[in-house]
Design a protein around this motif. Structure first.
Motif, PDB file in Angstrom:
ATOM      1  N   TYR A 154       0.880  -1.245   0.048  1.00  0.00           N
ATOM      2  CA  TYR A 154       0.050   0.115   0.099  1.00  0.00           C
ATOM      3  C   TYR A 154       0.863   1.192   0.020  1.00  0.00           C
ATOM      4  CZ  TYR A 154      -4.424  -2.189   1.044  1.00  0.00           C
ATOM      5  OH  TYR A 154      -5.747  -3.137   1.018  1.00  0.00           O
ATOM      6  N   ILE A 195      -3.099   4.924   2.669  1.00  0.00           N
ATOM      7  CA  ILE A 195      -3.345   4.248   4.140  1.00  0.00           C
ATOM      8  C   ILE A 195      -3.785   5.523   5.056  1.00  0.00           C
ATOM      9  CG2 ILE A 195      -2.481   3.137   5.998  1.00  0.00           C
ATOM     10  CD1 ILE A 195      -3.341   1.324   3.801  1.00  0.00           C
ATOM     11  N   ALA A 202      -2.367  -5.214  -0.925  1.00  0.00           N
ATOM     12  CA  ALA A 202      -3.075  -4.243  -1.837  1.00  0.00           C
ATOM     13  C   ALA A 202      -3.213  -5.023  -2.920  1.00  0.00           C
ATOM     14  CB  ALA A 202      -2.047  -3.106  -1.996  1.00  0.00           C
TER      15      ALA A 202
END
Length: 205
Positions: free
Chosen positions: A77, A82, A122
């Motif tokens: 990610y 995030i 992710a």
């Protein structure tokens, strides 16, 4: 340290006539601010250098407030994707009940160490992780500090070892014309290696 505040008063000719102001000692506040800045810089350096993936979440709403570089590499990610989002909206856990169990333990004041679960990256890949978590109070507010380490290599080694053991157990052993083999659940069978006639079966309980 001194803090000076003042203003000048000028005559019609533009020349300064007088100066009024206040001089205040700020040694303690400046020193405190400097120490806080140094402490924050040290924290940022150490936090970024920790090899394990670390995330800090706000307990009240499960919002991610900080992650280190290892966490970014570990989960794939981007940091900006995030921070400010909730753990639930990210869908990080393959089994959400695992996180619920950890949160309940933390709420009871019980830190969690080396809890095995699976994380969804992710890219959608599920990986085995070992997770530890604890509560910390910062500025009168509670946060969770989560540490994750990759168990993929260990799980792969365990699976290979288990498959090798199963293959070994399934391979019959022949001694003096008698074949010994195993069968589910935990039985040992002795039979004639030529004719296949069963001599005996040992049931292990």
């Amino acid at each position: 340290w001194l803090a000076c505040y003042g203003r000048g008063y000028y005559g019609p000719d533009g020349r300064a006539r007088r100066l009024a102001g206040v001089i205040r000692e700020v040694s303690d506040s400046e020193r405190t601010e400097r120490l806080l800045r140094i402490a924050r810089e040290k924290f940022e350096v150490i936090f970024a250098a920790i090899p394990d993936a670390i995330a800090i979440t706000r307990e009240s709403d499960a919002t991610v407030v900080e992650v280190n570089d290892a966490w970014v590499a570990f989960t794939a990610y981007a940091r900006e994707a995030i921070l400010g989002r909730t753990v639930l909206s990210l869908g990080l856990y393959e089994v959400p009940e695992d996180r619920d169990h950890i949160v309940q333990s933390l709420a009871k004041g019980q830190p969690v160490f080396n809890f095995q679960t699976r994380l969804i990256r992710a890219d959608g890949k599920a990986i085995d992780i070992r997770l530890s978590a604890m509560r910390v109070e910062i500025g009168g507010e509670w946060f969770g500090v989560w540490s994750w380490s990759d168990m993929s290599a260990q799980k792969l080694a365990e699976r290979i070892a288990r498959q090798s053991l199963q293959k070994f157990e399934a391979t019959p052993l022949v001694v003096d014309g008698i074949m010994y083999l195993t069968q589910a659940p935990n039985d040992v069978v002795a039979l004639d290696a030529k004719t296949g006639r069963v001599f005996w079966i040992y049931h292990y309980n």
